[in-house]
Design an enzyme around this catalytic site. Structure first.
Site, PDB file in Angstrom:
ATOM      1  N   ASP A 477       0.987  -1.211  -0.143  1.00 22.84           N
ATOM      2  CA  ASP A 477      -0.088  -0.024  -0.135  1.00 22.84           C
ATOM      3  C   ASP A 477       0.998   1.133  -0.009  1.00 22.84           C
ATOM      4  O   ASP A 477       1.998   1.220   0.311  1.00 22.84           O
ATOM      5  CB  ASP A 477      -0.876   0.162   1.336  1.00 22.84           C
ATOM      6  N   ASP A 539     -10.657   2.173  -3.521  1.00 19.23           N
ATOM      7  CA  ASP A 539     -11.158   1.927  -2.190  1.00 19.23           C
ATOM      8  C   ASP A 539     -12.896   1.767  -2.352  1.00 19.23           C
ATOM      9  O   ASP A 539     -13.435   1.374  -1.312  1.00 19.23           O
ATOM     10  CB  ASP A 539     -10.758   2.860  -1.018  1.00 19.23           C
TER      11      ASP A 539
HETATM   12  C1  DGJ Z   1      -5.747   2.264   1.863  1.00 23.58           C
HETATM   13  C2  DGJ Z   1      -6.238   0.941   1.068  1.00 23.58           C
HETATM   14  O1  DGJ Z   1      -6.736   1.172  -0.193  1.00 23.58           O
HETATM   15  C3  DGJ Z   1      -7.197   0.005   1.753  1.00 23.58           C
HETATM   16  O2  DGJ Z   1      -7.535  -0.980   1.076  1.00 23.58           O
HETATM   17  C4  DGJ Z   1      -6.477  -0.476   3.136  1.00 23.58           C
HETATM   18  O3  DGJ Z   1      -5.409  -1.407   2.892  1.00 23.58           O
HETATM   19  C5  DGJ Z   1      -5.992   0.767   3.809  1.00 23.58           C
HETATM   20  N1  DGJ Z   1      -5.262   1.560   3.158  1.00 23.58           N
HETATM   21  C6  DGJ Z   1      -5.417   0.462   5.095  1.00 23.58           C
HETATM   22  O4  DGJ Z   1      -4.856   1.281   5.893  1.00 23.58           O
END
Ligand code: DGJ
Length: 717
Positions: A477, A539
């Site tokens: 991430d 997301d």
């Molecule tokens: C952002 C990501 O897009 C999510 O899927 C998740 O992993 C969060 N970060 C966790 O902080």
């Protein structure tokens, strides 16, 4: 050989395309043609360079004293500052005498089998199926050598371009703008398509007229970003999904980029693409080379669909690499949307167990497993939080493996929290400008991975974690972008550092499946796909929003690269959970998984959720390795449909995004089938021609939920 030189013309040929340019006055590389394939004896010497139009000397600069040819009439393959070409240059450099004028002369060319490694830039790669043309130019006064690379993947119908700048003088040369490619296309009546948006609405399609304007898209964030994707297409005004000329440009780069289309007064449209020259200046010391990232160019005479198909096949086969390139991707269950930071060992194992009961294949432990991480802290401290996981990752992975699933883990390696042991030990390791405020975003700073010691630390700590348990998947991430940089070189050096780290880690752990993520789909680009063959698309898991996001993403990126999950949803419905159905249909159109607490499902919902896992397992090869066709666009109406086709099966998805109690006939014409073959569709046998030409009727659905969708298998008999 798909590359040859004839009568001063360089011919590059793919299976369906010709790309031709010539050398004019031993100085200018002038573009002649890019379009449908011409015959191998085509000679375009009749295309005028010496124009019949009269150009007033006051506004146009003549090429020589004859005053008959003007620089602004030349269609350039490479453009410099000075000499009278005022459209966007490919190169803007400053030399030892402070001058920024470049005068290139031609020094020769070479054609060879294969493709040059342009590391540290990632790129597409040849496996005996590519040929390359190199053109050598030199600015004699400064001794800057410029090598233009053209690689052709004939079978894939794609041409890749990049440029190497080499300082062969004793003095420093400063690159102020070093673009990867320039193409001047005849005509000014085009539109530019780009993929724009923001967090939770990534890669929406927008078309803007170019005409005589300069249309620019870019990222200044140090990452490709949510707001723009490193891709543009130039389209004929009437071009659509299945008609009209389309010229695609996709940049294999994950940092700040720029792309522009610019209609000139002399009747051509210049496309320029490369690293953003905003906040960029690169010192090229004596003897050093600078590699620009690669631009992948795809031409279609019949609309966007063919162009996308070229990118899908090339990126699936020749950009993604490693064990998972040709392997089916596992269906996963991720705990993030179900628990966020609030979990313990038991909760995780319960979720994994439910996932295993559904038939899911991989359990992913997301953010919050390390140090004191229950919120905005601890990034950089990659050791297990034993309050949450007293028996550590090894135990957890074993429990998950005992359920018949693989175990995967989340990291955010490029980041550092001010509230972390790492920051307390190394406050200078973050990207920052001396004496300036360090802007926090999501309460975090970015590690300066252009520094080797920082990279080494990250690699060591992550390696230890990955060796501590049976971890078979990593979600990488990256939740913020660069703000205050210490120099104009740092943003690009950051990207090089990232690629070096990814190269080391993916080589060290060749069996791990890496999935990239950046606050959802904030770094969905071809550079990242070289190391991590899939990306978390967004997301936003609302299925209707997802249709637009996935549709837009598919313009360049194949569905197999799109992480696509059923996210947290309202559960506990009586009867069939329609919203779950809609979510599953959208998620099954990519790399399928669940991302919620399955323990909250009723028994009926669990059975429903399992049916999607069973169905996806059946259709997965077609979704992940078939051809993708867009049929109805979410950007044009309330109905959306698309399909996946392989040799013996097709899968059609239809979505109705609005509740309706009355409506017009909805007929969808299928694509990509064999006209003469017989298919079973909806319980009946139909020829491919019937399904594609007459189409199929899709019933109007009057459901309480704002959408209704279906999947149809179309089986070849
Ligand atoms: C952002 C990501 O897009 C999510 O899927 C998740 O992993 C969060 N970060 C966790 O902080």
């Amino acid at each position: 050989m798909p590359i040859w030189v004839n009568d001063n013309q360089f011919h590059i040929e793919t299976s369906r395309t010709s790309y031709i340019f010539s050398l004019y006055k031993n100085r200018y590389l002038t573009h002649l043609y890019w379009g449908k394939k011409l015959s191998s004896d085509a000679n375009l010497s009749y295309i005028p360079t010496e124009f019949i139009y009269s150009r007033p000397n006051a506004t146009h600069v003549p090429v020589d004293e004859t005053n008959r040819v003007f620089v602004s009439d030349l269609a350039m393959e490479f453009s410099v500052v000075g000499g009278g070409d005022y459209a966007t240059p490919t190169l803007h450099a400053r030399y030892a005498d402070n001058s920024t004028v470049t005068e290139l002369s031609f020094e020769g060319y070479m054609v060879y089998e294969g493709k040059r490694d342009i590391s540290p830039m990632p790129s597409t790669y040849s496996e005996g199926d590519a040929q390359t043309l190199e053109i050598y130019l030199r600015d004699k006064r400064s001794n800057l050598k410029v090598t233009l690379l053209y690689t052709v993947f004939c079978k894939y119908d794609a041409i890749c371009r990049s440029i190497i700048y080499k300082n062969e003088s004793q003095d420093d040369i400063y690159l102020l703008s070093a673009q990867s490619a320039t193409v001047d296309i005849s005509g000014t009546n085009y539109e530019m398509l780009h993929l724009c948006g923001d967090w939770a609405r990534e890669r929406h399609i927008e078309r803007i007229p170019v005409n005589h304007a300069r249309c620019v898209i870019d990222s200044k964030r140090g990452m490709s970003g949510h707001m723009e994707n490193p891709f543009i297409a130039l389209l004929e005004k009437n071009a659509g999904e299945y008609m009209g000329e389309v010229f695609g440009f996709s940049l294999v780069y994950s940092g700040s980029f720029t792309a522009s289309a610019e209609g000139t007064s002399c009747g051509k449209t210049r496309v320029t693409m490369g690293i953003n020259d905003f906040n960029f200046e690169w010192r090229l010391a004596s003897g050093e080379e600078f590699m620009t990232p690669e631009v992948v160019m795809a031409y279609s005479p019949c609309g966007l669909s063919r162009m996308s198909g070229i990118y899908h096949r090339l990126y699936r086969d020749k950009l993604c690499r490693g064990r998972y390139r040709g392997a089916l991707r596992p269906m996963l269950i991720n705990n993030w949307e179900g628990t966020t930071f609030d979990f313990d060992e038991k909760k995780l194992i319960d979720i994994a167990r439910e996932g295993a009961d559904l038939g899911l294949e991989l359990f992913v432990l997301d953010d919050g497993w390390f140090a004191k991480r229950n919120g905005a802290c601890s990034l950089g401290d990659w050791y297990v939080n034993t309050d949450k996981l007293p028996r550590g990752l090894e135990y957890l992975a074993k429990e998950v493996n005992a359920l018949g699933m693989k175990f995967g883990l989340w990291f955010e390696p490029e980041m550092i929290s001010p509230d972390s042991d790492l920051y307390r030990a190394h406050p200078d390791w973050c990207v920052h400008a001396k004496g300036r405020r360090r802007t926090e975003n999501r309460s975090q700073l970015v590690l300066d991975i252009s520094r080797e010691e920082v990279r080494e630390y990250i690699l060591d700590t992550i390696t230890k974690v990955l060796q501590s348990a049976n971890i078979e998947y990593v979600k990488w991430d990256c939740n913020r972008t660069l703000t205050e940089t210490s120099s104009m070189e740092q943003p690009h050096r950051y990207v090089i550092g990232l690629y070096k780290m990814l190269d080391t880690l993916t080589t060290r752990f060749p069996d791990i499946l890496f999935e990239s993520c950046a606050g959802g789909g904030g770094r969905f680009d071809p550079g990242i796909l070289c190391y991590m063959p899939q990306t978390w698309t967004s997301d936003n898991t609302d299925p209707i929003a997802r249709l637009a996001i996935q549709y837009g993403t598919s313009i360049v990126y194949p569905p197999i690269t799109m992480g696509s999950h059923v996210g947290s949803i309202a559960v506990g419905m009586a009867g069939e959970n329609q919203f779950l159905n809609t979510c599953a249909m959208a998620a099954m159109s990519g790399n399928f998984g669940y991302e919620l607490d399955l323990n909250l499902f009723s028994e009926a919902e669990k059975a429903q959720a399992k049916s999607y896992v069973d169905l996806y397992r059946k259709i997965r090869p077609t979704i992940q390795y078939g051809e993708f066709y867009r049929l109805e666009s979410p950007f044009e109406g309330d109905n959306v449909s698309w399909m996946f086709v392989d040799s013996d099966r097709a899968v059609l998805f239809t979505f109705q995004t609005k509740k309706m109690i009355n409506g017009e006939e909805r007929r969808v014409k299928l694509r990509g089938l064999d006209e003469n073959a017989l298919y079973e569709y909806n319980g009946e046998r139909r020829t491919g021609a019937e399904l594609m030409l007459a189409g199929v009727g899709i019933a109007l659905e009057r459901y309480e939920y704002a959408s209704r969708c279906r999947v149809y298998e179309v089986i070849k008999k």
